[in-house]
Design a protein around this motif. Structure first.
Motif, PDB file in Angstrom:
ATOM      1  N   ARG A  15       0.831  -1.204   0.000  1.00  0.00           N
ATOM      2  CA  ARG A  15       0.000   0.000   0.000  1.00  0.00           C
ATOM      3  C   ARG A  15       0.868   1.257   0.000  1.00  0.00           C
ATOM      4  NH1 ARG A  15      -3.230  -2.980   3.732  1.00  0.00           N
ATOM      5  NH2 ARG A  15      -2.426  -1.785   5.506  1.00  0.00           N
ATOM      6  N   ASP A  16       1.971   1.229   0.746  1.00  0.00           N
ATOM      7  CA  ASP A  16       2.870   2.382   0.763  1.00  0.00           C
ATOM      8  C   ASP A  16       3.492   2.613  -0.608  1.00  0.00           C
ATOM      9  OD1 ASP A  16       2.384   2.911   3.413  1.00  0.00           O
ATOM     10  OD2 ASP A  16       4.179   1.898   4.160  1.00  0.00           O
ATOM     11  N   LEU A  17       3.843   1.533  -1.290  1.00  0.00           N
ATOM     12  CA  LEU A  17       4.424   1.662  -2.619  1.00  0.00           C
ATOM     13  C   LEU A  17       3.444   2.289  -3.605  1.00  0.00           C
ATOM     14  CD1 LEU A  17       6.252  -1.787  -2.901  1.00  0.00           C
ATOM     15  CD2 LEU A  17       7.370   0.449  -3.046  1.00  0.00           C
ATOM     16  N   LEU A  18       2.179   1.904  -3.492  1.00  0.00           N
ATOM     17  CA  LEU A  18       1.180   2.296  -4.488  1.00  0.00           C
ATOM     18  C   LEU A  18       0.457   3.593  -4.146  1.00  0.00           C
ATOM     19  CD1 LEU A  18      -0.328  -1.223  -5.192  1.00  0.00           C
ATOM     20  CD2 LEU A  18       0.878   0.216  -6.844  1.00  0.00           C
ATOM     21  N   ARG A  19       0.659   4.077  -2.953  1.00  0.00           N
ATOM     22  CA  ARG A  19      -0.154   5.195  -2.450  1.00  0.00           C
ATOM     23  C   ARG A  19      -0.179   6.387  -3.395  1.00  0.00           C
ATOM     24  NH1 ARG A  19       1.947   9.102   0.627  1.00  0.00           N
ATOM     25  NH2 ARG A  19       3.753   7.785   1.096  1.00  0.00           N
ATOM     26  N   ARG A  20       0.932   6.726  -4.010  1.00  0.00           N
ATOM     27  CA  ARG A  20       1.018   7.917  -4.849  1.00  0.00           C
ATOM     28  C   ARG A  20       0.531   7.683  -6.280  1.00  0.00           C
ATOM     29  NH1 ARG A  20       4.664  11.362  -2.235  1.00  0.00           N
ATOM     30  NH2 ARG A  20       6.073  10.290  -0.788  1.00  0.00           N
ATOM     31  N   HIS A  21       0.275   6.448  -6.656  1.00  0.00           N
ATOM     32  CA  HIS A  21       0.231   6.128  -8.080  1.00  0.00           C
ATOM     33  C   HIS A  21      -1.071   5.524  -8.596  1.00  0.00           C
ATOM     34  CE1 HIS A  21       4.523   6.896  -8.210  1.00  0.00           C
ATOM     35  NE2 HIS A  21       4.634   6.174  -7.113  1.00  0.00           N
ATOM     36  N   VAL A  30       4.825  12.375  -8.443  1.00  0.00           N
ATOM     37  CA  VAL A  30       6.230  12.411  -8.833  1.00  0.00           C
ATOM     38  C   VAL A  30       6.366  11.849 -10.236  1.00  0.00           C
ATOM     39  CG1 VAL A  30       7.059  12.202  -6.463  1.00  0.00           C
ATOM     40  CG2 VAL A  30       6.652  10.132  -7.799  1.00  0.00           C
ATOM     41  N   SER A  31       7.471  12.173 -10.898  1.00  0.00           N
ATOM     42  CA  SER A  31       7.706  11.638 -12.235  1.00  0.00           C
ATOM     43  C   SER A  31       7.908  10.134 -12.154  1.00  0.00           C
ATOM     44  CB  SER A  31       8.937  12.305 -12.859  1.00  0.00           C
ATOM     45  OG  SER A  31      10.108  11.908 -12.174  1.00  0.00           O
ATOM     46  N   GLU A 264       8.772   9.791   3.552  1.00  0.00           N
ATOM     47  CA  GLU A 264       7.643  10.108   2.677  1.00  0.00           C
ATOM     48  C   GLU A 264       7.854  11.412   1.931  1.00  0.00           C
ATOM     49  OE1 GLU A 264       3.994   9.991   4.786  1.00  0.00           O
ATOM     50  OE2 GLU A 264       4.202   7.890   5.387  1.00  0.00           O
ATOM     51  N   GLU A 265       8.888  12.129   2.279  1.00  0.00           N
ATOM     52  CA  GLU A 265       9.212  13.366   1.577  1.00  0.00           C
ATOM     53  C   GLU A 265       9.683  13.030   0.162  1.00  0.00           C
ATOM     54  OE1 GLU A 265      12.230  17.220   1.963  1.00  0.00           O
ATOM     55  OE2 GLU A 265      12.462  15.476   3.276  1.00  0.00           O
ATOM     56  N   ASP A 272       9.503   5.347  -0.147  1.00  0.00           N
ATOM     57  CA  ASP A 272       8.346   5.339   0.732  1.00  0.00           C
ATOM     58  C   ASP A 272       8.315   4.114   1.641  1.00  0.00           C
ATOM     59  OD1 ASP A 272       7.174   7.754  -0.139  1.00  0.00           O
ATOM     60  OD2 ASP A 272       6.351   6.761  -1.900  1.00  0.00           O
ATOM     61  N   VAL A 273       9.148   3.121   1.356  1.00  0.00           N
ATOM     62  CA  VAL A 273       9.172   1.874   2.114  1.00  0.00           C
ATOM     63  C   VAL A 273      10.487   1.746   2.873  1.00  0.00           C
ATOM     64  CG1 VAL A 273       9.292  -0.640   1.887  1.00  0.00           C
ATOM     65  CG2 VAL A 273       7.564   0.641   0.624  1.00  0.00           C
ATOM     66  N   ASP A 274      10.403   1.250   4.094  1.00  0.00           N
ATOM     67  CA  ASP A 274      11.595   0.902   4.866  1.00  0.00           C
ATOM     68  C   ASP A 274      11.942  -0.547   4.558  1.00  0.00           C
ATOM     69  OD1 ASP A 274      13.593   0.429   6.670  1.00  0.00           O
ATOM     70  OD2 ASP A 274      12.379   0.812   8.461  1.00  0.00           O
ATOM     71  N   TRP A 275      13.098  -0.765   3.957  1.00  0.00           N
ATOM     72  CA  TRP A 275      13.520  -2.116   3.578  1.00  0.00           C
ATOM     73  C   TRP A 275      14.456  -2.730   4.615  1.00  0.00           C
ATOM     74  CZ3 TRP A 275      10.622  -4.049  -0.082  1.00  0.00           C
ATOM     75  CH2 TRP A 275      10.061  -3.203  -1.044  1.00  0.00           C
TER      76      TRP A 275
END
Length: 302
Positions: A15-21, A30-31, A264-265, A272-275
């Motif tokens: 969900r964090d990966l996809l949140r912006r897209h 973002v580009s 998240e900035e 956006d993800v902590d790996w």
């Protein structure tokens, strides 16, 4: 496996990966190539996580990325002799017969759409561009310095993996042969050593990272060799030995370095993800999974 994939789909990380897209029009703040929050990197991360294939909701995301890397500019090429001239027009510069192109972009995209079950009639066009740009020694390089005459590990790894995945999916023997030629770039250097003296090519090649994004390390090279069915090649031995030597007492492997900052900035180098961060003594789950998969393919696990 389907249940496990569904866990990936519903996970906070996905969900964090996809949140912006996932906006229906335009999409994303973002580009597509913003490092590391753009759609290009999101698709690649989802594919590596085992996100379920054939998810139509990812179609718009796929379309934005694929159309970017199939832009008409990538079909325009021009001969230049100097680095400065390579930036004076849109297209792919050619120096001494070699296309100076960041093929990791098309390569990572090719691998992602195949892994996510999102390949369509545009996918062969990604394959065709990679085949067209392949260098005589088997790899790819975007270095605009005219004297550069050897393929880059970083630009070779993603196209090699993408072409191998396409060959497995479609039976395309030309793509398979191209992937095998690309593997020779790595194998001839034992995945991290110079040919002429056996010294380490770059210190980062021997460190463990996750994610790699467009970078290279010897675990990424071993992972690709396993996908190609070349992990039994004797030239993988040094890298396999080095990987085994990095195993921690608890049985896992650490992330020794990283290419991202969790935030998240929207900013260069942010993810956006902590790996899992880095530590010399603490297991990183993502590195450990890749290490175990590689060693199992090599017959080195008990």
């Amino acid at each position: 496996m389907r249940a496990a994939q569904e866990e990936v789909r519903q996970s906070p990380r996905a969900r964090d990966l996809l949140r912006r897209h996932m906006e229906p029009v335009g999409g994303g703040a973002v580009s597509i190539y913003a490092k590391w929050q753009g759609a290009h990197w999101v698709l690649h991360a989802l594919a590596d996580l085992g996100y379920p294939d054939g998810d139509d909701t990812l179609g718009p995301l796929r379309d934005r990325v694929v159309e970017t890397w199939l832009d008409p500019m990538f079909y325009v090429e021009f001969e230049v002799d100097a680095k400065a001239d390579a930036y004076k027009r849109r297209g792919v510069p050619v120096m001494d017969g070699r296309h100076r192109r960041c093929a990791s972009q098309q390569g990572n995209t090719l691998l992602a759409v195949i892994r996510l079950g999102l390949a369509d009639d545009r996918t062969p066009r990604l394959v065709e561009r990679l085949l067209h740009w392949q260098w005589p020694d088997g790899g790819w390089n975007c270095d605009k310095v005219p004297a550069a005459d050897t393929s880059s590990f970083m630009e070779t790894l993603p196209p090699m993996r993408g072409l191998a995945a396409w060959a497995s999916l479609s039976g395309d023997q030309e793509a398979r042969a191209a992937a095998e030629r690309a593997s020779s770039v790595l194998l001839e250097r034992r995945l991290f050593k110079r040919r002429r003296d056996g010294r380490v090519i770059h210190p980062e090649f021997t460190k463990l990272h996750y994610p790699l994004y467009w970078h290279y390390d010897m675990l990424g090279g071993l992972k690709a060799m396993a996908e190609l069915g070349s992990i039994d090649d004797e030239r993988c031995t040094d890298a396999l030995d080095l990987l085994e030597s990095k195993r921690l007492p608890d049985g896992g492997w650490p992330a020794e370095a990283r290419y991202y900052r969790h935030s998240e900035e929207v900013k260069l180098g942010h993810d956006d993800v902590d790996w899992g961060g880095t530590s010399a003594r603490r297991m990183n789950e993502w590195v450990t999974v890749d290490a175990l998969a590689v060693l199992r393919a090599a017959g080195r696990t008990r």
